[in-house]
Design a protein around this motif. Structure first.
Motif, short mmCIF file in Angstrom:
data_model
loop_
_atom_site.label_atom_id
_atom_site.label_comp_id
_atom_site.label_asym_id
_atom_site.label_seq_id
_atom_site.Cartn_x
_atom_site.Cartn_y
_atom_site.Cartn_z
N SER A 135 49.58 35.87 -9.77
CA SER A 135 50.32 34.44 -8.28
C SER A 135 49.66 34.80 -7.10
O SER A 135 49.68 34.39 -6.32
N VAL A 136 48.10 35.94 -6.54
CA VAL A 136 47.62 36.24 -6.06
C VAL A 136 46.45 35.20 -5.82
O VAL A 136 45.33 35.26 -7.11
N HIS A 137 45.34 34.13 -4.51
CA HIS A 137 44.23 33.74 -5.05
C HIS A 137 43.70 34.67 -3.88
O HIS A 137 42.21 34.64 -4.32
N PHE A 138 43.99 35.46 -3.02
CA PHE A 138 43.31 36.35 -1.64
C PHE A 138 44.08 37.61 -2.22
O PHE A 138 45.02 37.99 -1.53
N THR A 139 42.82 38.33 -2.10
CA THR A 139 43.49 40.12 -2.31
C THR A 139 42.86 40.67 -0.84
O THR A 139 41.53 40.46 -0.95
N TYR A 140 43.27 40.96 0.07
CA TYR A 140 42.41 42.19 1.28
C TYR A 140 43.34 43.29 1.27
O TYR A 140 44.38 43.42 1.03
N CYS A 141 42.42 44.25 1.74
CA CYS A 141 42.35 46.08 1.84
C CYS A 141 41.64 46.53 3.04
O CYS A 141 40.05 46.47 2.41
N SER A 142 42.11 46.92 4.20
CA SER A 142 41.68 47.57 4.66
C SER A 142 41.96 49.28 5.11
O SER A 142 43.08 49.22 5.77
N TRP A 143 41.04 49.28 5.27
CA TRP A 143 41.12 50.72 5.66
C TRP A 143 42.40 51.33 4.94
O TRP A 143 43.38 51.92 5.68
N SER A 144 41.77 51.28 4.09
CA SER A 144 43.99 51.56 3.01
C SER A 144 43.06 52.76 1.94
O SER A 144 43.73 53.23 1.36
N LEU A 145 42.25 52.20 1.29
CA LEU A 145 41.17 52.05 0.21
C LEU A 145 41.09 53.74 0.15
O LEU A 145 41.03 54.69 -1.41
N HIS A 146 40.59 54.96 1.55
CA HIS A 146 39.68 55.81 0.98
C HIS A 146 41.35 56.80 1.08
O HIS A 146 40.73 58.23 0.44
N TRP A 147 42.82 56.90 1.53
CA TRP A 147 43.64 57.49 0.79
C TRP A 147 44.34 58.11 -0.90
O TRP A 147 43.87 56.97 -1.21
N LEU A 148 43.90 59.10 -0.91
CA LEU A 148 43.67 59.68 -1.99
C LEU A 148 45.64 59.38 -2.53
O LEU A 148 46.42 59.64 -2.16
N THR A 149 45.39 59.09 -3.58
CA THR A 149 47.05 59.39 -4.46
C THR A 149 47.35 60.85 -4.32
O THR A 149 48.62 61.21 -4.14
N GLU A 150 46.58 62.13 -4.44
CA GLU A 150 46.77 63.54 -4.53
C GLU A 150 45.16 64.26 -3.97
O GLU A 150 44.30 63.65 -4.19
N VAL A 151 45.69 65.43 -3.18
CA VAL A 151 44.29 65.94 -3.38
C VAL A 151 44.11 66.14 -4.77
O VAL A 151 45.07 66.28 -5.54
N PRO A 152 42.93 66.73 -5.39
CA PRO A 152 42.54 66.51 -6.55
C PRO A 152 42.93 68.07 -6.96
O PRO A 152 42.59 68.78 -6.20
N LYS A 153 43.56 68.27 -8.41
CA LYS A 153 44.06 69.81 -8.91
C LYS A 153 42.84 70.70 -8.47
O LYS A 153 42.71 71.33 -8.10
N ALA A 154 41.59 70.61 -8.32
CA ALA A 154 40.37 71.62 -8.70
C ALA A 154 40.28 71.69 -7.15
O ALA A 154 39.70 72.34 -6.97
N ALA A 155 41.25 70.51 -5.95
CA ALA A 155 40.59 71.12 -4.75
C ALA A 155 41.67 72.17 -4.28
O ALA A 155 41.64 72.59 -3.45
#
Ligand SMILES: C[S@@+](CC[C@H](N)C(=O)[O-])C[C@H]1O[C@@H](n2cnc3c(N)ncnc32)[C@H](O)[C@@H]1O
Length: 346
Positions: A135-155
């Motif tokens: 359904s989507v012709h153009f996807t835009y994502c700015s300054w957001s993908l660096h946020w992680l879903t969680e602090v990695p378990k190993a850290a």
């Protein structure tokens, strides 16, 4: 409270955080200007869609301040492309998407009155499916993908590197792996939602592999100073020592090489172009403090309490003022990756 989960307490979704972020949005506006030419060029040369209705999705739109000019750029470029091909201009819809905690009311109240698109809100975590298939012709994502879903378990439970370098390799690698997992989920969901031939523009804050801390700084070294301000607060007895020492923030600012390696692994998208732009923020010390406060206030309030925020950022400001490196914005070596991908024909 489980501090390792990201949703719900990310900043820039409301309250003071959103307010001071809006005041400092020149931070991202400069970047958008630099990215505009790339996006226009790629739409002109790569977009191969002729349709009566055209859907753009902005993932991580926040309250719209930077999203509106970006949507305008994309729509004008698509219109030009259609006109130059003698095709009838399509009707546009923009799906503004962010976490459920986002202040969508502010976004809808401030929609540009002269816009040439219908607007829809889509609330939810962009690591999951949010829109209909194809359904989507153009996807835009700015300054957001660096946020992680969680602090990695190993850290978890380890003294954190505040993500400005790789001096603690174990923690750094855990963050990088989490970033890769999250990027893969994002790409997998967008692959279902996008039409074949659709184009995606990702703007991701980035760090050079090396910078000289005696003469230069990055968003990573700024984050290190915020971390050190929290430790000072703990020394003063204002925060829990144990909590501040093991506190990890759920973002990873990747190098351009890390981003490229992840994007090139995708079977559903081809990486058409990737540029590393100097972020060129031109922020002075007060600008950095306001931007960092906007970006971290909700998270730190959640973690350490609202009463700690003013003093933490006073200490942060003093640290910036004490170092001549931060007095000159031309010392900023932070980067922004602009990646253009195309949904493969399958
Ligand atoms: C720094 S703001 C960027 C705002 C705007 N895109 C810009 O370029 O200025 C990051 C936005 O991403 C959103 N965000 C972060 N992680 C997200 C996720 N997993 N799902 C949806 N939105 C997310 C945040 O809520 C926030 O509004």
């Amino acid at each position: 409270m489980d501090s390792s989960k990201v949703s719900g307490h990310l900043s820039m979704n409301g309250g003071d955080g959103a307010h001071s972020y809006a005041k400092n949005s020149s931070y991202q506006r400069g970047i958008l200007e630099a990215a505009t030419a790339i996006i226009e060029e790629e739409i002109a040369t790569k977009l191969e869609i002729s349709t009566n209705s055209f859907c753009i999705a902005d993932f991580g739109c926040s309250t719209g301040n930077n999203s509106f000019p970006a949507m305008h750029t994309i729509i004008e470029a698509v219109k030009q492309k259609y006109e130059s091909s003698d095709l009838k201009t399509p009707e546009f819809v923009v799906c503004f998407s962010d976490l459920v905690s986002n202040d969508f009311n502010t976004l809808f109240r401030s929609l540009p009155p002269d816009r040439s698109y219908k607007a829809a809100a889509v609330a939810g975590d962009f690591h999951g499916r949010l829109l209909l298939p194809s359904s989507v012709h153009f996807t835009y994502c700015s300054w957001s993908l660096h946020w992680l879903t969680e602090v990695p378990k190993a850290a978890e439970g380890l003294m954190s590197v505040w993500h400005g370098g790789d001096e603690r390799k174990e923690v750094y690698d855990a963050y990088l792996e989490q970033f890769e997992r999250d990027m893969e989920s994002f790409l997998k969901c967008r692959a279902v939602e996008m039409v074949e031939g659709g184009v995606m523009a990702l703007l991701i804050p980035s760090l050079p592999a090396y910078w000289d801390p005696q003469k230069e700084y990055t968003v990573g070294s700024l984050a290190d100073l915020l971390r050190s301000s929290l430790l000072d607060m703990a020394k003063k007895g204002k925060l829990s020592k144990e909590k501040s020492e093991t506190f990890n923030i759920p973002y990873h600012v990747p190098t351009p090489g890390e981003v490229r390696a992840i994007l090139q692994k995708s079977n559903s998208f081809s990486l058409e172009r990737m540029d590393s732009l100097k972020s060129g923020t031109l922020l002075n010390v007060d600008g950095h403090v306001a931007f960092f406060r906007a970006a971290h206030q909700n998270l730190l309030t959640y973690e350490f309490g609202a009463e700690t925020i003013d003093e933490t950022f006073d200490l942060f400001k003093k640290k910036l003022q004490a170092s001549p490196v931060y007095a000159d914005p031309s010392n900023d070596r932070s980067l922004v990756v602009v990646a253009i991908l195309k949904r493969n024909n399958v």
